[in-house]
Write a protein that holds these residues in place. Structure first.
Motif, mmCIF file in Angstrom:
data_model
loop_
_atom_site.group_PDB
_atom_site.id
_atom_site.type_symbol
_atom_site.label_atom_id
_atom_site.label_comp_id
_atom_site.label_asym_id
_atom_site.label_seq_id
_atom_site.Cartn_x
_atom_site.Cartn_y
_atom_site.Cartn_z
ATOM 1 N N THR A 1 -63.473 -23.765 -47.991
ATOM 2 C CA THR A 1 -62.890 -22.842 -48.971
ATOM 3 C C THR A 1 -63.799 -21.639 -49.189
ATOM 4 O OG1 THR A 1 -61.724 -24.652 -50.055
ATOM 5 C CG2 THR A 1 -62.017 -22.637 -51.334
ATOM 6 N N GLY A 2 -65.095 -21.869 -49.270
ATOM 7 C CA GLY A 2 -66.041 -20.774 -49.456
ATOM 8 C C GLY A 2 -66.009 -19.779 -48.313
ATOM 9 N N VAL A 3 -65.960 -20.283 -47.101
ATOM 10 C CA VAL A 3 -65.917 -19.413 -45.925
ATOM 11 C C VAL A 3 -64.621 -18.611 -45.917
ATOM 12 C CG1 VAL A 3 -65.742 -19.393 -43.402
ATOM 13 C CG2 VAL A 3 -67.470 -20.799 -44.527
ATOM 14 N N VAL A 4 -63.498 -19.282 -46.144
ATOM 15 C CA VAL A 4 -62.198 -18.608 -46.125
ATOM 16 C C VAL A 4 -62.134 -17.528 -47.196
ATOM 17 C CG1 VAL A 4 -59.766 -18.993 -46.722
ATOM 18 C CG2 VAL A 4 -60.870 -20.433 -45.010
ATOM 19 N N GLU A 5 -62.581 -17.843 -48.396
ATOM 20 C CA GLU A 5 -62.497 -16.862 -49.480
ATOM 21 C C GLU A 5 -63.422 -15.678 -49.255
ATOM 22 O OE1 GLU A 5 -62.866 -19.046 -53.132
ATOM 23 O OE2 GLU A 5 -60.832 -19.862 -52.919
ATOM 24 N N ARG A 6 -64.569 -15.927 -48.689
ATOM 25 C CA ARG A 6 -65.517 -14.835 -48.435
ATOM 26 C C ARG A 6 -65.015 -13.916 -47.319
ATOM 27 N NH1 ARG A 6 -71.967 -15.814 -48.158
ATOM 28 N NH2 ARG A 6 -72.527 -13.673 -48.568
ATOM 29 N N VAL A 7 -64.556 -14.507 -46.225
ATOM 30 C CA VAL A 7 -64.045 -13.712 -45.108
ATOM 31 C C VAL A 7 -62.753 -13.007 -45.516
ATOM 32 C CG1 VAL A 7 -63.134 -13.825 -42.757
ATOM 33 C CG2 VAL A 7 -65.136 -15.159 -43.363
ATOM 34 N N GLY A 8 -61.881 -13.730 -46.219
ATOM 35 C CA GLY A 8 -60.624 -13.138 -46.664
ATOM 36 C C GLY A 8 -60.841 -11.946 -47.576
ATOM 37 N N ARG A 9 -61.776 -12.069 -48.494
ATOM 38 C CA ARG A 9 -62.075 -10.958 -49.414
ATOM 39 C C ARG A 9 -62.592 -9.744 -48.644
ATOM 40 N NH1 ARG A 9 -63.003 -10.858 -54.885
ATOM 41 N NH2 ARG A 9 -64.003 -8.960 -55.596
ATOM 42 N N ALA A 10 -63.431 -9.978 -47.669
ATOM 43 C CA ALA A 10 -63.990 -8.873 -46.887
ATOM 44 C C ALA A 10 -62.917 -8.169 -46.060
ATOM 45 C CB ALA A 10 -65.101 -9.385 -45.978
ATOM 46 N N LEU B 1 -60.657 -19.149 -35.489
ATOM 47 C CA LEU B 1 -59.204 -19.151 -35.659
ATOM 48 C C LEU B 1 -58.811 -18.429 -36.948
ATOM 49 C CD1 LEU B 1 -56.691 -20.133 -34.204
ATOM 50 C CD2 LEU B 1 -56.883 -22.278 -35.444
ATOM 51 N N VAL B 2 -59.542 -18.668 -38.019
ATOM 52 C CA VAL B 2 -59.280 -17.990 -39.297
ATOM 53 C C VAL B 2 -59.517 -16.483 -39.155
ATOM 54 C CG1 VAL B 2 -60.118 -17.705 -41.666
ATOM 55 C CG2 VAL B 2 -59.669 -19.977 -40.768
ATOM 56 N N LEU B 3 -60.595 -16.102 -38.505
ATOM 57 C CA LEU B 3 -60.860 -14.677 -38.284
ATOM 58 C C LEU B 3 -59.737 -14.022 -37.494
ATOM 59 C CD1 LEU B 3 -64.670 -14.615 -37.464
ATOM 60 C CD2 LEU B 3 -63.538 -13.412 -39.323
ATOM 61 N N ALA B 4 -59.286 -14.679 -36.438
ATOM 62 C CA ALA B 4 -58.189 -14.128 -35.626
ATOM 63 C C ALA B 4 -56.920 -13.984 -36.457
ATOM 64 C CB ALA B 4 -57.942 -15.014 -34.406
ATOM 65 N N ALA B 5 -56.628 -14.968 -37.296
ATOM 66 C CA ALA B 5 -55.434 -14.894 -38.148
ATOM 67 C C ALA B 5 -55.549 -13.740 -39.143
ATOM 68 C CB ALA B 5 -55.238 -16.221 -38.881
ATOM 69 N N LEU B 6 -56.704 -13.597 -39.760
ATOM 70 C CA LEU B 6 -56.891 -12.521 -40.736
ATOM 71 C C LEU B 6 -56.831 -11.143 -40.079
ATOM 72 C CD1 LEU B 6 -59.637 -14.109 -42.983
ATOM 73 C CD2 LEU B 6 -57.366 -13.375 -43.734
ATOM 74 N N LEU B 7 -57.342 -11.025 -38.865
ATOM 75 C CA LEU B 7 -57.316 -9.738 -38.164
ATOM 76 C C LEU B 7 -55.899 -9.315 -37.786
ATOM 77 C CD1 LEU B 7 -60.450 -10.151 -35.898
ATOM 78 C CD2 LEU B 7 -60.183 -8.556 -37.809
ATOM 79 N N GLN B 8 -54.954 -10.258 -37.781
ATOM 80 C CA GLN B 8 -53.557 -9.949 -37.479
ATOM 81 C C GLN B 8 -52.689 -9.843 -38.724
ATOM 82 O OE1 GLN B 8 -51.977 -12.348 -34.018
ATOM 83 N NE2 GLN B 8 -53.871 -13.446 -34.475
#
Length: 109
Positions: free
Chosen positions: A36-45, A79-86
Motif C-alpha cells: 500500500t505504501g509503494v502504491v500510494e507513493r508512486v500513485g501520488r507522484a 506492473l503497477v508503474l506500467a499501469a500508472l503510466l497508461q
C-alpha cells in the motif's frame, strides 16, 4: 485503435522496467502495509494527487498479482508503474476552474 493501445502498453512496460522504482519504495517486503505504501507513493507522484481508496486497492491487487506471477516484489512494482503510466490520471492533467477569478468582471466583458 487496438494497435495504438498495444503500442502505449509496450512503451509503458519499457519505461516501467527502466525506472528506478526503488526510489519510490519506502520498503520492499511482501506485506500489505508495504504494498500500500509503494502504491500510494508512486500513485501520488504520477497522478500529481493522492490516489482515491478504490484506485489504491486496485493497484495493490495488481502489485500482488504481479508479485505472484513474477515471483518478486520488483515484478509487481513494475506492473503497477506500467499501469500508472497508461492511466488517464497520468496522461492527462485535469484543470479545475479557479473560483477566485470572477467569471465576468462587468456587463461588458
Amino acid at each position: 485503435s487496438d494497435t495504438r493501445v498495444a503500442a502505449w502498453e509496450r512503451a509503458a512496460r519499457r519505461i516501467a522496467s527502466a525506472l528506478p522504482w526503488e526510489r519510490f519504495a519506502p520498503c520492499t517486503q511482501r506485506t500489505p502495509r508495504c504494498r500500500t505504501g509503494v502504491v500510494e507513493r508512486v500513485g501520488r507522484a504520477l497522478h500529481r494527487r493522492p490516489l482515491e481508496s478504490a484506485e489504491s486497492r486496485a493497484l495493490v491487487a495488481l502489485l500482488t498479482r504481479g508479485e505472484r506471477a513474477g515471483r518478486s516484489f520488483a515484478a509487481g512494482a513494475h506492473l503497477v508503474l506500467a499501469a500508472l503510466l497508461q492511466s488517464p490520471g497520468f496522461l492527462y492533467r485535469a484543470s479545475r476552474p479557479d473560483t477566485r477569478i470572477p467569471e465576468r468582471a462587468d456587463a461588458y466583458t
